[in-house]
Design a protein around this motif. Structure first.
Motif, PDB file in Angstrom:
ATOM      1  N   ASN A 239       0.811  -1.215   0.000  1.00 11.06           N
ATOM      2  CA  ASN A 239       0.000   0.000   0.000  1.00 11.06           C
ATOM      3  C   ASN A 239       0.850   1.273   0.000  1.00 11.06           C
ATOM      4  OD1 ASN A 239      -2.743   1.064   0.085  1.00 11.06           O
ATOM      5  ND2 ASN A 239      -2.190   1.848   2.105  1.00 11.06           N
ATOM      6  N   LYS A 240       1.976   1.250   0.674  1.00 17.96           N
ATOM      7  CA  LYS A 240       2.833   2.429   0.755  1.00 17.96           C
ATOM      8  C   LYS A 240       3.464   2.790  -0.596  1.00 17.96           C
ATOM      9  CE  LYS A 240       6.952  -0.173   2.140  1.00 17.96           C
ATOM     10  NZ  LYS A 240       8.005  -0.349   3.185  1.00 17.96           N
ATOM     11  N   ASN A 241       3.466   1.839  -1.534  1.00 16.05           N
ATOM     12  CA  ASN A 241       4.097   2.068  -2.840  1.00 16.05           C
ATOM     13  C   ASN A 241       3.102   2.371  -3.956  1.00 16.05           C
ATOM     14  OD1 ASN A 241       6.662   1.483  -1.763  1.00 16.05           O
ATOM     15  ND2 ASN A 241       6.347  -0.708  -2.062  1.00 16.05           N
ATOM     16  N   LYS A 242       1.855   2.635  -3.600  1.00 20.77           N
ATOM     17  CA  LYS A 242       0.819   2.761  -4.626  1.00 20.77           C
ATOM     18  C   LYS A 242       1.060   3.904  -5.608  1.00 20.77           C
ATOM     19  CE  LYS A 242      -2.292   5.314  -1.515  1.00 20.77           C
ATOM     20  NZ  LYS A 242      -3.610   5.269  -0.846  1.00 20.77           N
ATOM     21  N   ASN A 243       1.832   4.913  -5.220  1.00 25.04           N
ATOM     22  CA  ASN A 243       2.108   6.047  -6.116  1.00 25.04           C
ATOM     23  C   ASN A 243       3.510   5.993  -6.721  1.00 25.04           C
ATOM     24  OD1 ASN A 243      -0.450   7.294  -5.653  1.00 25.04           O
ATOM     25  ND2 ASN A 243       0.299   8.031  -3.675  1.00 25.04           N
ATOM     26  N   ASN A 244       4.184   4.862  -6.577  1.00 24.02           N
ATOM     27  CA  ASN A 244       5.528   4.708  -7.125  1.00 24.02           C
ATOM     28  C   ASN A 244       5.479   4.730  -8.657  1.00 24.02           C
ATOM     29  OD1 ASN A 244       7.898   3.149  -8.222  1.00 24.02           O
ATOM     30  ND2 ASN A 244       8.444   3.123  -6.051  1.00 24.02           N
ATOM     31  N   LYS A 245       6.143   5.716  -9.245  1.00 25.60           N
ATOM     32  CA  LYS A 245       6.066   5.902 -10.700  1.00 25.60           C
ATOM     33  C   LYS A 245       6.724   4.764 -11.468  1.00 25.60           C
ATOM     34  CE  LYS A 245       5.687  10.941 -10.503  1.00 25.60           C
ATOM     35  NZ  LYS A 245       6.300  12.244 -10.866  1.00 25.60           N
ATOM     36  N   THR A 246       7.792   4.209 -10.907  1.00 24.77           N
ATOM     37  CA  THR A 246       8.453   3.080 -11.569  1.00 24.77           C
ATOM     38  C   THR A 246       7.515   1.886 -11.657  1.00 24.77           C
ATOM     39  OG1 THR A 246      10.664   3.759 -10.852  1.00 24.77           O
ATOM     40  CG2 THR A 246      10.381   1.443 -11.423  1.00 24.77           C
ATOM     41  N   TYR A 247       6.833   1.586 -10.556  1.00 24.05           N
ATOM     42  CA  TYR A 247       5.913   0.448 -10.537  1.00 24.05           C
ATOM     43  C   TYR A 247       4.719   0.688 -11.459  1.00 24.05           C
ATOM     44  CZ  TYR A 247       8.569  -0.682  -6.293  1.00 24.05           C
ATOM     45  OH  TYR A 247       9.560  -0.947  -5.392  1.00 24.05           O
ATOM     46  N   GLN A 248       4.275   1.932 -11.550  1.00 23.23           N
ATOM     47  CA  GLN A 248       3.143   2.261 -12.420  1.00 23.23           C
ATOM     48  C   GLN A 248       3.489   2.050 -13.899  1.00 23.23           C
ATOM     49  OE1 GLN A 248       2.265   6.245 -11.106  1.00 23.23           O
ATOM     50  NE2 GLN A 248       0.965   5.566  -9.423  1.00 23.23           N
ATOM     51  N   LYS A 249       4.778   2.145 -14.228  1.00 21.32           N
ATOM     52  CA  LYS A 249       5.204   1.917 -15.615  1.00 21.32           C
ATOM     53  C   LYS A 249       4.946   0.478 -16.056  1.00 21.32           C
ATOM     54  CE  LYS A 249       9.026   5.283 -15.935  1.00 21.32           C
ATOM     55  NZ  LYS A 249      10.480   5.400 -16.122  1.00 21.32           N
ATOM     56  N   LEU A 250       4.884  -0.437 -15.089  1.00 21.49           N
ATOM     57  CA  LEU A 250       4.679  -1.848 -15.417  1.00 21.49           C
ATOM     58  C   LEU A 250       3.330  -2.089 -16.080  1.00 21.49           C
ATOM     59  CD1 LEU A 250       6.081  -3.347 -12.104  1.00 21.49           C
ATOM     60  CD2 LEU A 250       7.191  -3.440 -14.352  1.00 21.49           C
ATOM     61  N   VAL A 251       2.333  -1.303 -15.692  1.00 27.56           N
ATOM     62  CA  VAL A 251       1.001  -1.433 -16.287  1.00 27.56           C
ATOM     63  C   VAL A 251       1.061  -1.061 -17.762  1.00 27.56           C
ATOM     64  CG1 VAL A 251      -1.409  -0.713 -16.184  1.00 27.56           C
ATOM     65  CG2 VAL A 251      -0.069  -0.889 -14.067  1.00 27.56           C
ATOM     66  N   LYS A 252       1.698   0.067 -18.054  1.00 26.36           N
ATOM     67  CA  LYS A 252       1.864   0.508 -19.438  1.00 26.36           C
ATOM     68  C   LYS A 252       2.655  -0.523 -20.241  1.00 26.36           C
ATOM     69  CE  LYS A 252       3.880   4.236 -22.231  1.00 26.36           C
ATOM     70  NZ  LYS A 252       4.620   5.531 -22.201  1.00 26.36           N
ATOM     71  N   LEU A 253       3.693  -1.073 -19.618  1.00 29.94           N
ATOM     72  CA  LEU A 253       4.535  -2.062 -20.285  1.00 29.94           C
ATOM     73  C   LEU A 253       3.737  -3.313 -20.632  1.00 29.94           C
ATOM     74  CD1 LEU A 253       7.313  -3.049 -21.203  1.00 29.94           C
ATOM     75  CD2 LEU A 253       7.789  -3.706 -18.829  1.00 29.94           C
ATOM     76  N   TYR A 254       2.922  -3.796 -19.697  1.00 29.30           N
ATOM     77  CA  TYR A 254       2.136  -5.006 -19.941  1.00 29.30           C
ATOM     78  C   TYR A 254       1.225  -4.829 -21.146  1.00 29.30           C
ATOM     79  CZ  TYR A 254      -0.976  -8.948 -19.413  1.00 29.30           C
ATOM     80  OH  TYR A 254      -1.684 -10.084 -19.671  1.00 29.30           O
ATOM     81  N   HIS A 255       0.658  -3.646 -21.319  1.00 33.93           N
ATOM     82  CA  HIS A 255      -0.306  -3.406 -22.392  1.00 33.93           C
ATOM     83  C   HIS A 255       0.338  -2.927 -23.696  1.00 33.93           C
ATOM     84  CE1 HIS A 255      -3.774  -4.267 -19.951  1.00 33.93           C
ATOM     85  NE2 HIS A 255      -3.305  -3.493 -18.995  1.00 33.93           N
ATOM     86  N   ASN A 256       1.654  -2.967 -23.754  1.00 35.30           N
ATOM     87  CA  ASN A 256       2.347  -2.650 -25.004  1.00 35.30           C
ATOM     88  C   ASN A 256       1.875  -3.615 -26.101  1.00 35.30           C
ATOM     89  OD1 ASN A 256       4.818  -3.442 -26.869  1.00 35.30           O
ATOM     90  ND2 ASN A 256       5.159  -1.328 -26.208  1.00 35.30           N
ATOM     91  N   LYS A 257       1.658  -3.117 -27.305  1.00 37.10           N
ATOM     92  CA  LYS A 257       1.091  -3.932 -28.391  1.00 37.10           C
ATOM     93  C   LYS A 257       1.942  -5.158 -28.714  1.00 37.10           C
ATOM     94  CE  LYS A 257      -1.589  -0.304 -30.696  1.00 37.10           C
ATOM     95  NZ  LYS A 257      -1.775   0.481 -31.942  1.00 37.10           N
ATOM     96  N   LYS A 258       3.258  -4.990 -28.711  1.00 34.34           N
ATOM     97  CA  LYS A 258       4.127  -6.126 -29.033  1.00 34.34           C
ATOM     98  C   LYS A 258       4.124  -7.169 -27.920  1.00 34.34           C
ATOM     99  CE  LYS A 258       7.165  -3.796 -32.315  1.00 34.34           C
ATOM    100  NZ  LYS A 258       8.554  -3.416 -32.661  1.00 34.34           N
ATOM    101  N   ILE A 259       4.049  -6.704 -26.686  1.00 34.46           N
ATOM    102  CA  ILE A 259       3.957  -7.635 -25.553  1.00 34.46           C
ATOM    103  C   ILE A 259       2.647  -8.409 -25.632  1.00 34.46           C
ATOM    104  CG2 ILE A 259       3.773  -7.822 -23.051  1.00 34.46           C
ATOM    105  CD1 ILE A 259       6.591  -7.100 -23.987  1.00 34.46           C
ATOM    106  N   GLN A 260       1.560  -7.713 -25.932  1.00 31.01           N
ATOM    107  CA  GLN A 260       0.257  -8.353 -26.036  1.00 31.01           C
ATOM    108  C   GLN A 260       0.208  -9.371 -27.177  1.00 31.01           C
ATOM    109  OE1 GLN A 260      -2.631  -8.393 -24.138  1.00 31.01           O
ATOM    110  NE2 GLN A 260      -1.148  -7.535 -22.701  1.00 31.01           N
TER     111      GLN A 260
END
Length: 283
Positions: A239-260
């Motif tokens: 919970n303390k890391n919910k605003n961590n920008k590095t971790y939030q990048k993982l969501v964008k990375l997962y939905h990358n078209k080539k990854i998908q």
């Protein structure tokens, strides 16, 4: 001559400070890009692929993976900082865990996919073939138990009380016309239990690892067009890391078209991409 030495010394000192500050910023930037993802099964395989991808590098992410096969232990490892982010659980599992662990809550970073849960049988070809008194194997952990029961209700085999929720269990069955019996099992053992129990509910991740395809091998499964938001998988962190920008990048990375494209090809379309905001799930 002395003045020249002083000037030279001052210049060297200034350059040293500049380089140290620059290196410090670079080290900090590198540290901020490091992330340990805890996972299991096919999700672990996906993140191992993502970790090596050029898309991860483009986002400045240095990803390492750690396998923990027990869901509760994986969530605990996340809250304790052994892993930074985990990738394995559904929204309902996440909610159930937080209710049971109020002092060690997790935060959801974003959604990843929905994969249909299936009802499998080696004895019966369709749900209507299941006779009275049949034993059905369901998961023994709260979130998956409730999901299994909801699917059995959708299949017309049982009826649950109206306020049935993510922590519901067999005590919440209000109608069982076929007098079905329920055997609770470790949900990772479903495919093996299928040899001994006539009907077994198996998650798609576990099914795939055993060579089963939910869309072709199950006798009934969750439909991709039904309201299944509780079953959408997420990325979670402490919970303390919910605003961590590095971790939030993982969501964008997962939905990358080539990854998908890789995920859809690798898992035969059974991991259906869901790119929703957490606020949509939390309504």
């Amino acid at each position: 001559m002395k003045n020249s030495k002083r000037i030279l010394f001052s210049i060297v000192l200034a350059l040293s400070v500049f380089l140290l500050v620059g290196c410090g910023k670079q080290a900090k930037a590198t540290e901020e890009g490091n992330v340990v993802i805890g996972s299991q099964g096919s999700d672990l395989n996906i993140w191992e692929h993502i970790a090596k991808s050029p898309q991860a590098k483009d986002l400045g992410l240095n990803i390492k993976t750690k396998e923990i096969t027990d869901g509760a232990q994986l969530n605990k490892a996340t809250t304790e900082g052994e892993v930074d982010v985990n990738a394995f659980q559904s929204w309902s599992y996440f909610q159930a865990y937080n209710k049971q662990n109020p002092k060690g809550k997790l935060a959801a970073l974003g959604t990843t996919y929905l994969e249909p849960l299936g009802i499998y049988s080696k004895k019966y070809k369709k749900v209507s073939d299941i006779p009275d008194g049949t034993t059905i194997a369901i998961a023994n952990n709260p979130a998956n138990t409730s999901r299994d029961l909801l699917l059995l209700q959708k299949a017309g085999l049982i009826t649950l009380k109206k306020n049935f929720n993510a922590l519901g269990n067999t005590k919440d069955i209000t109608a069982n016309p076929k007098n079905l019996k329920f055997k609770e099992i470790d949900d990772t053992t479903g495919p093996r239990v299928l040899n001994d129990v006539p009907v077994v509910l198996i998650s798609n991740t576990v099914a795939l690892e055993s060579g089963l395809h939910v869309l072709t091998d199950s006798i009934y499964h969750e439909k991709v067009d039904q309201s299944t938001q509780d079953n959408i998988n997420i990325l979670a962190t402490a919970n303390k890391n919910k605003n961590n920008k590095t971790y939030q990048k993982l969501v964008k990375l997962y939905h990358n078209k080539k990854i998908q494209k890789y995920i859809q090809r690798k898992y035969y379309g059974t991991k259906i991409e869901v790119n929703k905001s957490i606020s949509d799930l939390d309504k």
